[in-house]
Design a protein around this motif. Structure first.
Motif, PDB file in Angstrom:
ATOM      1  N   GLU A 123       0.835  -1.216   0.000  1.00 52.22           N
ATOM      2  CA  GLU A 123       0.000   0.000   0.000  1.00 52.22           C
ATOM      3  C   GLU A 123       0.865   1.260   0.000  1.00 52.22           C
ATOM      4  O   GLU A 123       0.529   2.260  -0.636  1.00 52.22           O
ATOM      5  CB  GLU A 123      -0.901   0.032   1.240  1.00 52.22           C
ATOM      6  CG  GLU A 123      -1.985  -1.032   1.245  1.00 52.22           C
ATOM      7  CD  GLU A 123      -2.397  -1.383   2.671  1.00 52.22           C
ATOM      8  OE1 GLU A 123      -2.999  -0.514   3.313  1.00 52.22           O
ATOM      9  OE2 GLU A 123      -2.088  -2.503   3.132  1.00 52.22           O
ATOM     10  N   LYS A 143       2.207   1.697  -3.481  1.00 49.06           N
ATOM     11  CA  LYS A 143       1.138   2.073  -4.394  1.00 49.06           C
ATOM     12  C   LYS A 143       0.833   3.572  -4.298  1.00 49.06           C
ATOM     13  O   LYS A 143       0.525   4.221  -5.281  1.00 49.06           O
ATOM     14  CB  LYS A 143      -0.123   1.251  -4.083  1.00 49.06           C
ATOM     15  CG  LYS A 143      -0.893   0.866  -5.324  1.00 49.06           C
ATOM     16  CD  LYS A 143      -2.211   0.144  -5.016  1.00 49.06           C
ATOM     17  CE  LYS A 143      -2.063  -1.001  -4.037  1.00 49.06           C
ATOM     18  NZ  LYS A 143      -3.375  -1.599  -3.647  1.00 49.06           N
ATOM     19  N   LYS A 144       0.891   4.107  -3.084  1.00 43.73           N
ATOM     20  CA  LYS A 144       0.588   5.537  -2.883  1.00 43.73           C
ATOM     21  C   LYS A 144       1.833   6.415  -2.963  1.00 43.73           C
ATOM     22  O   LYS A 144       1.767   7.611  -2.670  1.00 43.73           O
ATOM     23  CB  LYS A 144      -0.131   5.735  -1.549  1.00 43.73           C
ATOM     24  CG  LYS A 144      -1.569   5.268  -1.596  1.00 43.73           C
ATOM     25  CD  LYS A 144      -2.388   5.796  -0.449  1.00 43.73           C
ATOM     26  CE  LYS A 144      -2.778   7.245  -0.611  1.00 43.73           C
ATOM     27  NZ  LYS A 144      -3.738   7.677   0.438  1.00 43.73           N
ATOM     28  N   GLU A 145       2.938   5.805  -3.346  1.00 46.87           N
ATOM     29  CA  GLU A 145       4.198   6.550  -3.477  1.00 46.87           C
ATOM     30  C   GLU A 145       4.520   7.349  -2.224  1.00 46.87           C
ATOM     31  O   GLU A 145       4.974   8.496  -2.282  1.00 46.87           O
ATOM     32  CB  GLU A 145       4.158   7.463  -4.715  1.00 46.87           C
ATOM     33  CG  GLU A 145       4.090   6.671  -6.014  1.00 46.87           C
ATOM     34  CD  GLU A 145       3.705   7.518  -7.221  1.00 46.87           C
ATOM     35  OE1 GLU A 145       3.938   8.733  -7.190  1.00 46.87           O
ATOM     36  OE2 GLU A 145       3.171   6.946  -8.185  1.00 46.87           O
ATOM     37  N   ILE A 146       4.250   6.742  -1.086  1.00 39.92           N
ATOM     38  CA  ILE A 146       4.530   7.394   0.191  1.00 39.92           C
ATOM     39  C   ILE A 146       5.951   7.035   0.612  1.00 39.92           C
ATOM     40  O   ILE A 146       6.371   5.887   0.478  1.00 39.92           O
ATOM     41  CB  ILE A 146       3.502   6.950   1.254  1.00 39.92           C
ATOM     42  CG1 ILE A 146       2.160   7.650   0.975  1.00 39.92           C
ATOM     43  CG2 ILE A 146       3.992   7.218   2.664  1.00 39.92           C
ATOM     44  CD1 ILE A 146       1.023   7.168   1.826  1.00 39.92           C
ATOM     45  N   ILE A 202      -1.346   5.996   6.045  1.00 34.42           N
ATOM     46  CA  ILE A 202      -1.357   5.685   4.608  1.00 34.42           C
ATOM     47  C   ILE A 202      -2.669   6.154   3.969  1.00 34.42           C
ATOM     48  O   ILE A 202      -2.682   6.806   2.930  1.00 34.42           O
ATOM     49  CB  ILE A 202      -1.161   4.172   4.370  1.00 34.42           C
ATOM     50  CG1 ILE A 202       0.200   3.713   4.910  1.00 34.42           C
ATOM     51  CG2 ILE A 202      -1.299   3.834   2.883  1.00 34.42           C
ATOM     52  CD1 ILE A 202       0.362   2.204   4.986  1.00 34.42           C
ATOM     53  N   VAL A 203      -3.785   5.825   4.627  1.00 34.83           N
ATOM     54  CA  VAL A 203      -5.101   6.124   4.051  1.00 34.83           C
ATOM     55  C   VAL A 203      -5.343   7.636   3.945  1.00 34.83           C
ATOM     56  O   VAL A 203      -5.871   8.118   2.945  1.00 34.83           O
ATOM     57  CB  VAL A 203      -6.216   5.471   4.900  1.00 34.83           C
ATOM     58  CG1 VAL A 203      -7.594   5.982   4.480  1.00 34.83           C
ATOM     59  CG2 VAL A 203      -6.154   3.950   4.779  1.00 34.83           C
ATOM     60  N   THR A 212      -3.190  10.129   3.872  1.00 32.44           N
ATOM     61  CA  THR A 212      -2.117  10.932   3.282  1.00 32.44           C
ATOM     62  C   THR A 212      -2.185  10.797   1.762  1.00 32.44           C
ATOM     63  O   THR A 212      -2.207   9.684   1.238  1.00 32.44           O
ATOM     64  CB  THR A 212      -0.738  10.460   3.801  1.00 32.44           C
ATOM     65  OG1 THR A 212      -0.706  10.646   5.214  1.00 32.44           O
ATOM     66  CG2 THR A 212       0.397  11.250   3.163  1.00 32.44           C
ATOM     67  N   PRO A 213      -2.275  11.917   1.058  1.00 30.13           N
ATOM     68  CA  PRO A 213      -2.347  11.861  -0.404  1.00 30.13           C
ATOM     69  C   PRO A 213      -1.080  11.272  -1.011  1.00 30.13           C
ATOM     70  O   PRO A 213      -0.018  11.257  -0.367  1.00 30.13           O
ATOM     71  CB  PRO A 213      -2.496  13.328  -0.810  1.00 30.13           C
ATOM     72  CG  PRO A 213      -2.928  14.052   0.413  1.00 30.13           C
ATOM     73  CD  PRO A 213      -2.356  13.289   1.575  1.00 30.13           C
ATOM     74  N   LYS A 214      -1.222  10.844  -2.231  1.00 24.29           N
ATOM     75  CA  LYS A 214      -0.116  10.270  -2.989  1.00 24.29           C
ATOM     76  C   LYS A 214       1.128  11.154  -2.904  1.00 24.29           C
ATOM     77  O   LYS A 214       1.035  12.383  -3.002  1.00 24.29           O
ATOM     78  CB  LYS A 214      -0.557  10.128  -4.456  1.00 24.29           C
ATOM     79  CG  LYS A 214       0.060   8.964  -5.162  1.00 24.29           C
ATOM     80  CD  LYS A 214      -0.651   8.688  -6.483  1.00 24.29           C
ATOM     81  CE  LYS A 214       0.088   7.555  -7.200  1.00 24.29           C
ATOM     82  NZ  LYS A 214      -0.606   7.118  -8.395  1.00 24.29           N
ATOM     83  N   GLY A 270      -0.483  14.270   5.853  1.00 30.89           N
ATOM     84  CA  GLY A 270      -1.773  14.036   5.218  1.00 30.89           C
ATOM     85  C   GLY A 270      -2.772  15.165   5.363  1.00 30.89           C
ATOM     86  O   GLY A 270      -2.412  16.316   5.617  1.00 30.89           O
ATOM     87  N   SER A 300     -12.073   5.174   1.548  1.00 30.10           N
ATOM     88  CA  SER A 300     -11.115   4.415   2.349  1.00 30.10           C
ATOM     89  C   SER A 300     -11.729   3.132   2.904  1.00 30.10           C
ATOM     90  O   SER A 300     -11.032   2.248   3.364  1.00 30.10           O
ATOM     91  CB  SER A 300     -10.562   5.270   3.482  1.00 30.10           C
ATOM     92  OG  SER A 300     -11.522   5.410   4.504  1.00 30.10           O
TER      93      SER A 300
END
Ligand code: ATP
Ligand code: MG
Length: 160
Positions: free
Chosen positions: A22, A25-28, A59-60, A62-64, A87, A113
Motif C-alpha cells: 500500500e 502504491k501511494k508513493e509514500i 497511509i489512508v 495521506t495523499p499520494k 496528510g 477508504s
C-alpha cells in the motif's frame, strides 16, 4: 494480559513490512526509527495492532507522494511511539471525537477508504490496557501526529 518483553523497534519494522504494498502504491516515503532494540512489557499482538492501526491511518489519510515518519523515543520509565504524516489532517472540532467507536470525520473525505471508524477506538483501548497514553496533534491540510506513551515496565497490569 499475557505479559512478555516486546521489542517495539523490531515490531515496527515487521508491521510496516506488511503494509509495504500500500505504501508503494501511494508513493509514500516512510522513515523508520533508528533504534534497534527498545522494549516494553506488554502483549505483543496488542502492541502490533496499535502500530498497524496508526500507520494504516497514515497511509489512508495521506495523499499520494506524502510522507510518514515513525519515531521511537526511549525515556527512563517509558517510551514514546510517534507516527507523523503529511496528510489531510483532522479539523479541530473533530479531534475530541476521533477515538469514539464508529466516528469518522466526514463521509466525503473518507468515502473511498472503506473504513468503519473503529481503528482509533481500538488503539485507545489497547494503549490504556497497557497503562499508556495517546495524544494527537493535527493541522487540517498539513498533517497529523499521534504520540503513544507506554510504560517500559508493568507493575499491576489489569485486563480491560
Ligand atoms: P477503520 O480504522 O475502522 O478502518 P477509520 O480509519 O475511518 O476506519 P479510525 O482509524 O478510528 O477509523 O479513525 C477515525 C477518523 O479519524 C477517520 O475516519 C479519519 O477521518 C480520522 N483520522 C484518523 N487518522 C487520521 C490521520 N492520520 N489523518 C487524518 N485523519 C485521520
Ligand atoms: Mg483507521
Amino acid at each position: 494480559l499475557q505479559l512478555e518483553m516486546v521489542n517495539v523497534a523490531k515490531l515496527i519494522n515487521e508491521t510496516v513490512e506488511t503494509l509495504q504494498e500500500e505504501i508503494t502504491k501511494k508513493e509514500i516515503s516512510i522513515s523508520l526509527p533508528e533504534a534497534k532494540n527498545v522494549y516494553v512489557e506488554g502483549e505483543k499482538d496488542r502492541v502490533r495492532q496499535i502500530i498497524l492501526n496508526l500507520v494504516s491511518n497514515g497511509i489512508v489519510y495521506t495523499p499520494k507522494g506524502g510522507k510518514i515518519e515513525v519515531n521511537l523515543l526511549e525515556k527512563e520509565k517509558e517510551i514514546d511511539l510517534i507516527v507523523r504524516d503529511t496528510g489531510i489532517g483532522i479539523p479541530k472540532k473533530d479531534i475530541p471525537r476521533i477515538f469514539e467507536r464508529f466516528y469518522r470525520v466526514d463521509k466525503a473525505r473518507s468515502r473511498h477508504s472503506g473504513g468503519t471508524g473503529l481503528g482509533l477506538a481500538i488503539v485507545k483501548h489497547l494503549v490504556e490496557s497497557h497503562k499508556g497514553q495517546i495524544q494527537v496533534d493535527s493541522v487540517e491540510g498539513k498533517g497529523t501526529t499521534f504520540t503513544i506513551t507506554l510504560p517500559k515496565k508493568q507493575d499491576d497490569m489489569h485486563e480491560q
